[in-house]
Scaffold this motif. Sequence first.
Motif, PDB file in Angstrom:
ATOM      1  N   GLU A 161       0.587  -1.200   0.149  1.00  7.63           N
ATOM      2  CA  GLU A 161       0.038   0.106  -0.001  1.00  7.63           C
ATOM      3  C   GLU A 161       0.977   1.423  -0.022  1.00  7.63           C
ATOM      4  OE1 GLU A 161      -3.061   2.306   3.021  1.00  7.63           O
ATOM      5  OE2 GLU A 161      -3.312  -0.025   2.732  1.00  7.63           O
ATOM      6  N   PHE A 162       1.816   1.246   0.877  1.00 13.25           N
ATOM      7  CA  PHE A 162       2.590   2.668   1.000  1.00 13.25           C
ATOM      8  C   PHE A 162       3.731   2.600  -0.092  1.00 13.25           C
ATOM      9  CE2 PHE A 162       2.284   4.900   5.379  1.00 13.25           C
ATOM     10  CZ  PHE A 162       0.905   4.602   5.326  1.00 13.25           C
ATOM     11  N   GLY A 163       4.069   1.524  -0.616  1.00  7.68           N
ATOM     12  CA  GLY A 163       5.053   1.409  -1.767  1.00  7.68           C
ATOM     13  C   GLY A 163       4.329   2.052  -2.989  1.00  7.68           C
ATOM     14  N   PHE A 164       3.186   1.700  -3.162  1.00  8.68           N
ATOM     15  CA  PHE A 164       2.232   2.094  -4.522  1.00  8.68           C
ATOM     16  C   PHE A 164       2.058   3.594  -4.303  1.00  8.68           C
ATOM     17  CE2 PHE A 164       0.374  -2.201  -5.862  1.00  8.68           C
ATOM     18  CZ  PHE A 164       1.725  -2.749  -5.891  1.00  8.68           C
ATOM     19  N   ARG A 165       1.450   3.806  -2.956  1.00  9.21           N
ATOM     20  CA  ARG A 165       1.143   5.137  -2.806  1.00  9.21           C
ATOM     21  C   ARG A 165       2.251   6.342  -2.787  1.00  9.21           C
ATOM     22  NH1 ARG A 165      -2.508   6.033   2.567  1.00  9.21           N
ATOM     23  NH2 ARG A 165      -2.774   8.143   1.599  1.00  9.21           N
ATOM     24  N   GLY A 166       3.379   5.654  -2.335  1.00  9.12           N
ATOM     25  CA  GLY A 166       4.762   6.615  -2.614  1.00  9.12           C
ATOM     26  C   GLY A 166       5.023   6.820  -3.886  1.00  9.12           C
ATOM     27  N   LEU A 167       4.765   5.896  -4.793  1.00 11.81           N
ATOM     28  CA  LEU A 167       5.165   6.045  -6.035  1.00 11.81           C
ATOM     29  C   LEU A 167       4.170   6.829  -6.790  1.00 11.81           C
ATOM     30  CD1 LEU A 167       6.686   5.428  -8.795  1.00 11.81           C
ATOM     31  CD2 LEU A 167       5.230   3.506  -9.032  1.00 11.81           C
ATOM     32  N   SER A 168       2.945   6.632  -6.451  1.00 12.91           N
ATOM     33  CA  SER A 168       1.922   7.577  -6.896  1.00 12.91           C
ATOM     34  C   SER A 168       1.892   8.938  -6.699  1.00 12.91           C
ATOM     35  CB  SER A 168       0.282   7.092  -6.596  1.00 12.91           C
ATOM     36  OG  SER A 168       0.289   5.868  -6.874  1.00 12.91           O
ATOM     37  N   GLU A 169       2.655   9.560  -5.540  1.00 13.58           N
ATOM     38  CA  GLU A 169       2.617  10.854  -5.239  1.00 13.58           C
ATOM     39  C   GLU A 169       4.001  11.472  -5.738  1.00 13.58           C
ATOM     40  OE1 GLU A 169       0.562  12.420  -3.336  1.00 13.58           O
ATOM     41  OE2 GLU A 169      -0.339  11.080  -2.134  1.00 13.58           O
ATOM     42  N   GLU A 170       4.931  10.500  -5.941  1.00  9.24           N
ATOM     43  CA  GLU A 170       6.281  10.896  -6.632  1.00  9.24           C
ATOM     44  C   GLU A 170       5.613  11.498  -8.140  1.00  9.24           C
ATOM     45  OE1 GLU A 170      10.197   9.402  -8.842  1.00  9.24           O
ATOM     46  OE2 GLU A 170       9.348   8.356  -7.169  1.00  9.24           O
ATOM     47  N   ILE A 171       4.903  10.623  -8.752  1.00 11.70           N
ATOM     48  CA  ILE A 171       4.439  10.923 -10.416  1.00 11.70           C
ATOM     49  C   ILE A 171       3.619  12.331 -10.054  1.00 11.70           C
ATOM     50  CG2 ILE A 171       2.936  10.279 -11.871  1.00 11.70           C
ATOM     51  CD1 ILE A 171       3.963   7.274 -11.534  1.00 11.70           C
ATOM     52  N   ALA A 172       2.755  12.281  -8.989  1.00 12.34           N
ATOM     53  CA  ALA A 172       1.812  13.475  -8.880  1.00 12.34           C
ATOM     54  C   ALA A 172       2.738  14.968  -8.681  1.00 12.34           C
ATOM     55  CB  ALA A 172       1.032  13.154  -7.874  1.00 12.34           C
TER      56      ALA A 172
END
Length: 332
Positions: A81-92
């Motif tokens: 969950e946090f791995g995917f969310r971290g990547l999503s926020e980096e792209i954002a």
Amino acid sequence: MTTTPYDGTTAPEADWDTAPGLLDGAMKLTLGPRDCDLAYWITSVAQGTLRDRGESGHHKDAGVPNFLRAPGPLREALVLEFGFRGLSEEIATRLLGHYVTIAPGVPEMEFYATQLLDEARHARVFRNHLVELGMSEATLLADIEEMSADYRRRVLQPVEDFTLDIVRDQGDFIGGVAVFAIVIEGVLAPAAELSERKWTPLSPATGEISRGTAIDEIRHLTVASTILKEHLERHPEARDRVLEIIQAGARMWDVVPDREFVIHREELFQQGMAEHADKVGDYEIWPGVRMIDTTPDQRYDMAEHWTDEMARTRLAYMGLPPDVLGIQGTSA
């Protein structure tokens, strides 16, 4: 909706103790870019929300329990969950650079500059929490890239391409605001609300990280809604274009396989929750419903219900029809 006056101190909606939950805040507060300028961010966010939590996203007294550092389905669910969310926020964060560049005025530029910082901070605290869970800091970025390769390709890449086409290639600021506020964050914010509710009784540190990011998301959603509302009031001829973008974004989410990835995490969470039922106890994930009694599908469906409820309220505030996203005009 109510507007909170800003007097130079920590605003109530940014204060750790008085800020509402993400859903309540996103549906009931009204904030605009002039309310949430750079001075607001420095005073109410950097020196308010993040006081004593700036480095890790949680207070030093909010620890990570040892059972979450041990191998098992609960730890695996949180890592994903946090791995995917971290990547999503980096792209954002990278996408928001284009918003700053083409912002039509200083208030909008300052607001999106602060949102860029917010998203970069979110990515950082999500990543660093994985180190707190025992992942190697030296190989962290490579490990996240490996674990999320399929998710990035199948879920994030279509969203990134869709956004870049509008905000970078077409230079459409208002269209870009609609994409971020309604299509991206409008869909993902309820999942963030679910995350906070799920992890709060299990890990003080994880719950606080989710709480801090949710406080930021209230600001992002409400300010963007005000930007859109005011633009459509001044330029009613832009309404069809905004509706077209929102509908295109909804069609994109219809084919993006996000449920597949979320349900997998929720199934792992379900196994881990059963193993640690004593720690969950009678905690209610929403009023009248014990978390221990819920299933992965029920939690996912509730997040979708929250998505519809929040979208209905924000679209009505902007003067747009709720059925633009394929939802009904009355609450379920």
